[in-house]
Write a protein that holds these residues in place. Structure first.
Motif, short mmCIF file in Angstrom:
data_model
loop_
_atom_site.label_atom_id
_atom_site.label_comp_id
_atom_site.label_asym_id
_atom_site.label_seq_id
_atom_site.Cartn_x
_atom_site.Cartn_y
_atom_site.Cartn_z
N SER A 173 -76.85 0.26 -42.62
CA SER A 173 -75.69 -0.60 -42.95
C SER A 173 -74.26 0.17 -43.56
O SER A 173 -73.50 -0.17 -42.74
N SER A 198 -71.17 0.00 -41.35
CA SER A 198 -69.98 -0.43 -41.94
C SER A 198 -68.80 0.53 -42.12
O SER A 198 -67.64 0.17 -41.68
N TYR A 208 -82.20 -16.50 -43.12
CA TYR A 208 -80.78 -16.66 -42.90
C TYR A 208 -80.27 -18.14 -43.48
O TYR A 208 -79.27 -18.09 -44.05
N GLN A 237 -69.30 -14.37 -41.11
CA GLN A 237 -68.96 -12.83 -41.04
C GLN A 237 -68.37 -12.76 -39.45
O GLN A 237 -67.86 -11.67 -39.13
N ASP A 294 -78.34 -8.27 -40.12
CA ASP A 294 -77.50 -8.15 -41.62
C ASP A 294 -76.57 -9.07 -41.52
O ASP A 294 -75.55 -9.14 -40.69
N THR A 313 -74.10 -9.46 -43.71
CA THR A 313 -72.82 -9.24 -44.00
C THR A 313 -72.05 -8.49 -42.91
O THR A 313 -70.84 -7.81 -43.38
N ARG A 314 -72.71 -7.92 -42.01
CA ARG A 314 -71.95 -7.12 -40.99
C ARG A 314 -70.95 -8.00 -40.07
O ARG A 314 -71.31 -9.04 -39.58
N LYS A 315 -69.71 -7.49 -40.07
CA LYS A 315 -68.62 -8.00 -39.55
C LYS A 315 -68.53 -7.95 -38.04
O LYS A 315 -69.08 -6.81 -37.56
#
Ligand code: TRP
Length: 605
Positions: free
Chosen positions: A90, A94, A370, A423, A590, A592-594
């Motif tokens: 990650s 990121s 999720y 996200q 993930d 939080t991954r944009k």
């Protein structure tokens, strides 16, 4: 049973509302069995046959309960162990992403696009599912079989979408033809819900297969026209995929609106999903994902993939099958079974990744992991828009089905709303999606489209596919448990060749001599059909089918052509699949991954 006959349009208001107090009142007037035998059926349904056993028998759990807590490692421990590893991935991801230039979600496209007075008016004119659409859904069987005959349901939910194409009627109890209808042209209507797919049967008892035009009419969708495909090609500069131009994807809802957006450079996204079923996926399972991956590359848009591990647990109505599975995996309690479905889902995700979805634009999620946060808010909003009448009417559930099934529709609907994925879209709730799916999933999205308007969200657009035939041809069953019915994605070249040679249903003549004399029929030839899913070269397809009909091209030549193509596709898949590590698996999931939601700037012509 009158309550089951109301159409989804008629809200439950017409019925006495069963409050807990009301139920207690009714119960108090009954002669009740001893509490240990309480069967909480609504009284006026007590003349129906008893409900199927609950999915998981508590007695079998108890008899297995040795107090031993060894067994499969709990998911959270595995996750904790994997966390460090996946964090490094990650971090790398990121770091890369931070170098990219993302817009603020509010500025994805214009100031609150869709919120203008004119746009609002346009929306208002286009409210919900029209009455005509609802009427069509109910057209053929207002009272779904499942509701009429709860114990006689087929449980084709446990077969894949491909299996469902050609359901085995062996599992069906003979369904008696009602008196006085013997002379009718149709002995049994086809039936398509997300849980049961059955072709029709004519008066002579012959299976008539699935009449897709009829399904489309009944669902109120639209056939994909040559004009629409032409527009697609003109706008995108890509020839439609063989699955699209040769009619496997054959029907749609509002695909033209998606093309409008593409043309104007407005954002949209793709949404599809899978209910995990078996660890080894076969070709039929993956073809829709290969198509979706292709579409994603053409449009260059985000894709969200929902893994409905929850659905698999809740909606498996075949109690025996689930009990057998529970035994096989030595599950001590329902939670172990739930974890099992979750694990299968994780395996399936690797396969989906190997179909070539774009890493930087794809988010894959398991519902069990999720669902929460903004996604769950939408589940709640969506859940409130569905009445029990609605769900019964559209999905054919009965009063003895578990309550989780009734609610599940809200969960499959929710990825259609862009703010379920902050996200990607931040709080923007006005980015529509396009859903490629098999036609049997349409009922979910019909209710979603209706609710979208009530919630002030965009309606999802759809592309529907037919069911794919098994190796043995139109009336056979492709099954994960029948090795010879399908090409598995793990099969090697030798196995593929052998399966196609010895099992693919041939439309050729009975003998070589007859074939040369009378020619063959490519339309029912499985080798030809499988080839047609992937072979881009129309000239080649035409010369094969012409030759076949003329009898100059033999069955074995047809099969050779198919084997060559399928082997290439499967080998490419296997190469990709081998490269999917656990790190990659986690990176795709993930939350939080944009992901950059912006459409590519349209190149000037
Ligand atoms: N219910 C689908 C299945 O059983 C999985 C699914 C969830 C899905 N969301 C979807 C399929 C969206 C197509 C499109 O396979």
């Amino acid at each position: 049973m009158a309550d089951n006959q109301s159409t989804p349009r008629q809200p439950s208001r017409r019925e006495p509302v069963l409050t807990p107090g009301g139920v207690a009142d009714q119960l108090s007037r009954l002669e009740l069995p001893a509490p240990s035998n309480l069967n909480l059926e609504i009284p006026n349904r007590s003349n129906l046959p008893p409900a199927p056993d609950s999915a998981i028998s508590t007695t079998s759990i108890r008899s297995n309960d040795t107090g031993d807590i060894s067994g499969p490692e709990p998911e959270y421990i595995t996750q904790a162990r994997n966390k460090n590893r996946s964090e490094s991935v990650s971090e790398q991801l990121s770091a890369q992403l931070s170098k990219m230039n993302f817009p603020q979600p509010e500025h994805i496209f214009g100031p609150n696009e869709g919120g203008s007075a004119a746009a609002k008016e346009r929306n208002a004119q286009n409210q919900g599912v029209s009455d005509a659409d609802w009427a069509r859904v109910q057209l053929d069987d207002e009272v779904p079989e499942a509701v009429k005959e709860p114990v006689r349901m087929t449980h084709s939910r446990n077969v894949s979408r491909v299996d469902a194409a050609t359901p085995s009627h062996a599992s069906l109890q003979p369904s008696p033809i009602p008196e006085g209808t013997e002379t009718a042209a149709v002995a049994r209507e086809q039936k398509i819900t997300p849980f049961d797919v059955e072709g029709g049967v004519d008066a002579d008892g012959k299976e008539t297969g699935i009449d897709y035009e009829k399904v489309v009419r009944r669902f109120g969708a639209t056939m994909i026209s040559p004009d629409l495909l032409e527009r697609f090609e003109k706008l995108t500069g890509h020839r439609p995929h063989p699955l699209l131009r040769r009619g496997t994807f054959f029907s749609h809802r509002d695909f033209n609106l998606i093309l409008d957006r593409y043309e104007k450079g407005q954002p949209f996204y793709l949404y599809t999903g899978r209910g995990p079923s078996s660890d080894s996926m076969h070709m039929g399972h993956l073809i829709p994902f290969m198509f979706t991956a292709w579409l994603q590359r053409v449009f260059n848009v985000p894709l969200v993939v929902q893994i409905t591990d929850d659905e698999k647990y809740l909606l498996e109505r075949d109690a025996k099958k689930q009990a057998a599975l529970q035994k096989k995996i030595k599950a001590k309690k329902p939670l172990n079974l739930l974890d099992h479905y979750h694990k299968m889902g994780q395996d399936n995700i690797k396969d989906i990744i190997a179909c070539g979805v774009l890493p930087e634009k794809t988010f894959i999620f398991s519902n069990l992991s999720y669902v929460g946060g903004p996604f769950y808010r939408n589940v709640v909003l969506m859940g409130k828009t569905l009445t029990v009448n609605n769900v019964k009417g559209v999905f054919g559930f009965s009063d003895s089905d578990n309550a989780g099934m009734f609610h599940f529709a809200a969960i499959q609907a929710t990825p259609s709303f862009s703010n379920s994925f902050p996200q990607i879209f931040g709080e923007r709730d006005d980015i529509p999606c396009l859903i490629p799916c098999a036609i049997d999933q349409d009922p979910y999205f019909l209710v979603t489209r209706d609710s979208a308007d009530k919630l002030g969200y965009k309606k999802p657009c759809l592309l529907h596919s037919k069911f794919l035939p098994a190796l043995q041809g139109a009336n056979t069953k492709m099954s994960a448990s029948n090795e010879n019915s399908a090409i598995f994605m793990t099969d090697d070249a030798k196995k593929i060749a052998k399966k196609i040679k010895s099992h693919a249903f041939s439309g050729g003549g009975a003998t070589q001599e007859e074939h040369q004399r009378l020619g063959g029929n490519p339309d029912i030839d499985v080798a030809y059909q499988y080839l047609s899913f992937f072979e881009d070269d129309d000239e080649k397809m035409k010369s094969l089918s012409d030759g076949y009909r003329a009898g100059t091209l033999s069955t074995s030549q047809m099969k050779e052509a198919c084997i060559a193509k399928i082997t290439a596709v499967v080998e490419e898949f296997q190469k990709n699949r081998a490269a999917v590590t656990d790190e990659i698996l986690h990176a795709y999931q993930d939350p939080t991954r944009k992901i950059d939601p912006r459409p590519v700037a349209k190149t000037q012509e």
